[in-house]
Design a protein around this motif. Sequence first.
Motif, PDB file in Angstrom:
ATOM      1  N   UNK A 179      24.380 -27.007   7.067  1.00 24.07           N
ATOM      2  CA  UNK A 179      23.492 -26.186   7.329  1.00 24.07           C
ATOM      3  C   UNK A 179      23.622 -25.088   8.469  1.00 24.07           C
ATOM      4  N   UNK A 180      24.638 -25.556   9.379  1.00 25.59           N
ATOM      5  CA  UNK A 180      24.741 -24.975  10.692  1.00 25.59           C
ATOM      6  C   UNK A 180      25.928 -23.744  10.329  1.00 25.59           C
ATOM      7  N   UNK A 181      25.149 -22.674  10.422  1.00 29.10           N
ATOM      8  CA  UNK A 181      25.774 -21.213  10.236  1.00 29.10           C
ATOM      9  C   UNK A 181      26.939 -20.964  10.840  1.00 29.10           C
ATOM     10  N   UNK A 182      27.102 -21.379  12.114  1.00 33.45           N
ATOM     11  CA  UNK A 182      28.260 -21.086  13.007  1.00 33.45           C
ATOM     12  C   UNK A 182      29.516 -21.918  12.520  1.00 33.45           C
ATOM     13  N   UNK A 183      29.093 -23.105  12.234  1.00 34.33           N
ATOM     14  CA  UNK A 183      30.227 -23.741  11.846  1.00 34.33           C
ATOM     15  C   UNK A 183      30.660 -23.701  10.468  1.00 34.33           C
ATOM     16  N   UNK A 184      29.877 -23.322   9.610  1.00 34.35           N
ATOM     17  CA  UNK A 184      30.344 -22.799   8.266  1.00 34.35           C
ATOM     18  C   UNK A 184      31.045 -21.683   8.424  1.00 34.35           C
ATOM     19  N   UNK A 185      30.416 -20.516   9.137  1.00 40.13           N
ATOM     20  CA  UNK A 185      31.100 -19.232   8.979  1.00 40.13           C
ATOM     21  C   UNK A 185      32.586 -19.256   9.860  1.00 40.13           C
ATOM     22  N   UNK A 186      32.579 -20.220  10.992  1.00 39.02           N
ATOM     23  CA  UNK A 186      33.888 -20.290  11.555  1.00 39.02           C
ATOM     24  C   UNK A 186      34.891 -20.950  10.806  1.00 39.02           C
ATOM     25  N   UNK A 187      34.506 -21.872   9.985  1.00 37.87           N
ATOM     26  CA  UNK A 187      35.185 -22.905   9.008  1.00 37.87           C
ATOM     27  C   UNK A 187      35.895 -21.930   7.906  1.00 37.87           C
ATOM     28  N   UNK A 188      35.060 -20.974   7.494  1.00 40.10           N
ATOM     29  CA  UNK A 188      35.665 -20.003   6.388  1.00 40.10           C
ATOM     30  C   UNK A 188      36.357 -19.112   6.855  1.00 40.10           C
ATOM     31  N   UNK A 189      36.101 -18.553   7.997  1.00 43.35           N
ATOM     32  CA  UNK A 189      37.279 -17.669   8.861  1.00 43.35           C
ATOM     33  C   UNK A 189      38.591 -18.344   9.025  1.00 43.35           C
ATOM     34  N   UNK A 190      38.371 -19.573   9.421  1.00 37.43           N
ATOM     35  CA  UNK A 190      39.831 -20.174   9.945  1.00 37.43           C
ATOM     36  C   UNK A 190      40.565 -20.736   8.433  1.00 37.43           C
ATOM     37  N   UNK A 191      39.869 -20.773   7.609  1.00 36.55           N
ATOM     38  CA  UNK A 191      40.382 -21.213   6.040  1.00 36.55           C
ATOM     39  C   UNK A 191      41.109 -19.935   5.704  1.00 36.55           C
ATOM     40  N   UNK A 192      40.515 -18.653   5.817  1.00 32.31           N
ATOM     41  CA  UNK A 192      41.160 -17.572   5.564  1.00 32.31           C
ATOM     42  C   UNK A 192      42.298 -17.261   6.294  1.00 32.31           C
ATOM     43  N   UNK A 193      42.233 -17.554   7.570  1.00 31.53           N
ATOM     44  CA  UNK A 193      43.846 -17.620   8.344  1.00 31.53           C
ATOM     45  C   UNK A 193      44.557 -18.054   7.790  1.00 31.53           C
ATOM     46  N   UNK A 194      44.508 -19.408   7.418  1.00 33.73           N
ATOM     47  CA  UNK A 194      45.531 -20.446   6.609  1.00 33.73           C
ATOM     48  C   UNK A 194      45.705 -19.869   4.997  1.00 33.73           C
ATOM     49  N   UNK A 195      45.241 -18.872   4.674  1.00 27.97           N
ATOM     50  CA  UNK A 195      45.455 -18.397   3.358  1.00 27.97           C
ATOM     51  C   UNK A 195      44.566 -19.241   2.362  1.00 27.97           C
ATOM     52  N   UNK A 196      43.660 -20.085   2.684  1.00 23.30           N
ATOM     53  CA  UNK A 196      43.070 -20.731   1.773  1.00 23.30           C
ATOM     54  C   UNK A 196      41.472 -20.109   1.397  1.00 23.30           C
ATOM     55  N   UNK A 197      41.838 -19.257   0.617  1.00 23.18           N
ATOM     56  CA  UNK A 197      40.949 -18.099   0.326  1.00 23.18           C
ATOM     57  C   UNK A 197      39.895 -18.723  -0.543  1.00 23.18           C
ATOM     58  N   UNK A 198      40.511 -19.628  -1.541  1.00 21.42           N
ATOM     59  CA  UNK A 198      39.168 -19.807  -2.545  1.00 21.42           C
ATOM     60  C   UNK A 198      38.278 -21.052  -1.940  1.00 21.42           C
ATOM     61  N   UNK A 199      38.806 -21.792  -0.678  1.00 20.26           N
ATOM     62  CA  UNK A 199      37.849 -22.708  -0.268  1.00 20.26           C
ATOM     63  C   UNK A 199      36.893 -21.811   0.796  1.00 20.26           C
ATOM     64  N   UNK A 200      37.308 -20.707   1.305  1.00 24.16           N
ATOM     65  CA  UNK A 200      36.389 -20.002   2.014  1.00 24.16           C
ATOM     66  C   UNK A 200      35.511 -19.049   1.385  1.00 24.16           C
ATOM     67  N   UNK A 201      35.808 -18.802  -0.109  1.00 20.72           N
ATOM     68  CA  UNK A 201      35.039 -18.085  -0.861  1.00 20.72           C
ATOM     69  C   UNK A 201      33.747 -18.999  -1.268  1.00 20.72           C
ATOM     70  N   UNK A 202      34.402 -20.327  -1.755  1.00 21.35           N
ATOM     71  CA  UNK A 202      33.232 -21.268  -1.916  1.00 21.35           C
ATOM     72  C   UNK A 202      32.133 -21.596  -0.707  1.00 21.35           C
ATOM     73  N   UNK A 203      32.667 -21.613   0.557  1.00 24.39           N
ATOM     74  CA  UNK A 203      31.575 -21.579   1.610  1.00 24.39           C
ATOM     75  C   UNK A 203      31.007 -20.235   1.706  1.00 24.39           C
ATOM     76  N   UNK A 204      31.502 -19.271   1.437  1.00 23.81           N
ATOM     77  CA  UNK A 204      30.688 -17.968   1.663  1.00 23.81           C
ATOM     78  C   UNK A 204      29.498 -17.907   0.524  1.00 23.81           C
ATOM     79  N   UNK A 205      29.936 -18.126  -0.608  1.00 21.51           N
ATOM     80  CA  UNK A 205      29.009 -18.311  -1.629  1.00 21.51           C
ATOM     81  C   UNK A 205      27.787 -18.958  -1.514  1.00 21.51           C
ATOM     82  N   UNK A 206      27.851 -20.140  -0.896  1.00 14.23           N
ATOM     83  CA  UNK A 206      27.013 -20.888  -0.713  1.00 14.23           C
ATOM     84  C   UNK A 206      26.122 -20.487   0.700  1.00 14.23           C
TER      85      UNK A 206
END
Length: 294
Positions: free
Chosen positions: A247-274
């Motif tokens: 539930x830590x927003x900074x950890x979640x949002x920064x993880x999503x951003x880092x995943x996108x940098x690596x091209x792992x958009x599906x995992x980032x989308x799942x985080x953003x959706x939740x």
Amino acid sequence: MATILEALTHALDLHLAGRFGEAQELYTRILDAEPEQLDALHYLGVLAGQTGRGDFGLTLIDKAAALRPDAPDIHANRANLLRGLGRMDEAEDSCRRALALRPDFAEAWTDRAFARHGLGDDEAAIGMLERALRIEPALAPARQRLIRLSHERGRLRLESGQITPALTDLIRAAVLAPLDADIAFLLGNALYAAGLRADSVIAFRNAVALVPDFLSAAFNLGIALAGVDRMPAAVSALDHAFRIDPNHPDARDTLALALRVLGRDAEADALDKAAAPSRPPAKPKPGTGRPPGR
């Protein structure tokens, strides 16, 4: 019948064993037989301070000091009693007397540092503790107090933007206390703020290794790894932070951003959706940052 020396030796053994009542009774008997027995006056004075009767103890130690003014240990123990009574200036004066008689008296340098700390002069206290440890590197009270003062001064300097002085304090604290996760974390923050990001990675890794559920250290480790272009490792650290607290927003949002940098958009989308509406990722900040209950 026991001699005075035998009785004194037994009383001191009882004293050192924490059997204060028995030691006090025996010291008192010795003084009944020999009212100016120096060691009995001295040790009974110390014992009185240990049992909350500092004023009485000071009276006894003053008598001992008058009988042997050239004994540095008597002046050092007098300083401890005065410090316990809140009389810091007098305590430091007694430490000075002890050190004038024995300049390499590490315990007296430590006691003097305690008095200076009590007077609000941590700068001088730290210098005195360093001197005590140069004389006796294994002296635990000096080491522990120096760790505490260096840690606290480093934290305050970091929070006020004094990065280089903060680094000096926190490096010293980390050398003295390599297993302290809070110190490792703060050192990581100071190194990052100084632009030493590769070094900050090492410090943050140490903090997480010591306390695996240290959320802020895991998060800042991810930020630091990203700062040195180690994105797969950054994602791993940020994922660890996210798992500590989903539930830590900074950890979640920064993880999503880092995943996108690596091209792992599906995992980032799942985080953003939740997620709730996202906020910009946080950067490492000074402070202990320990999780509740630590």
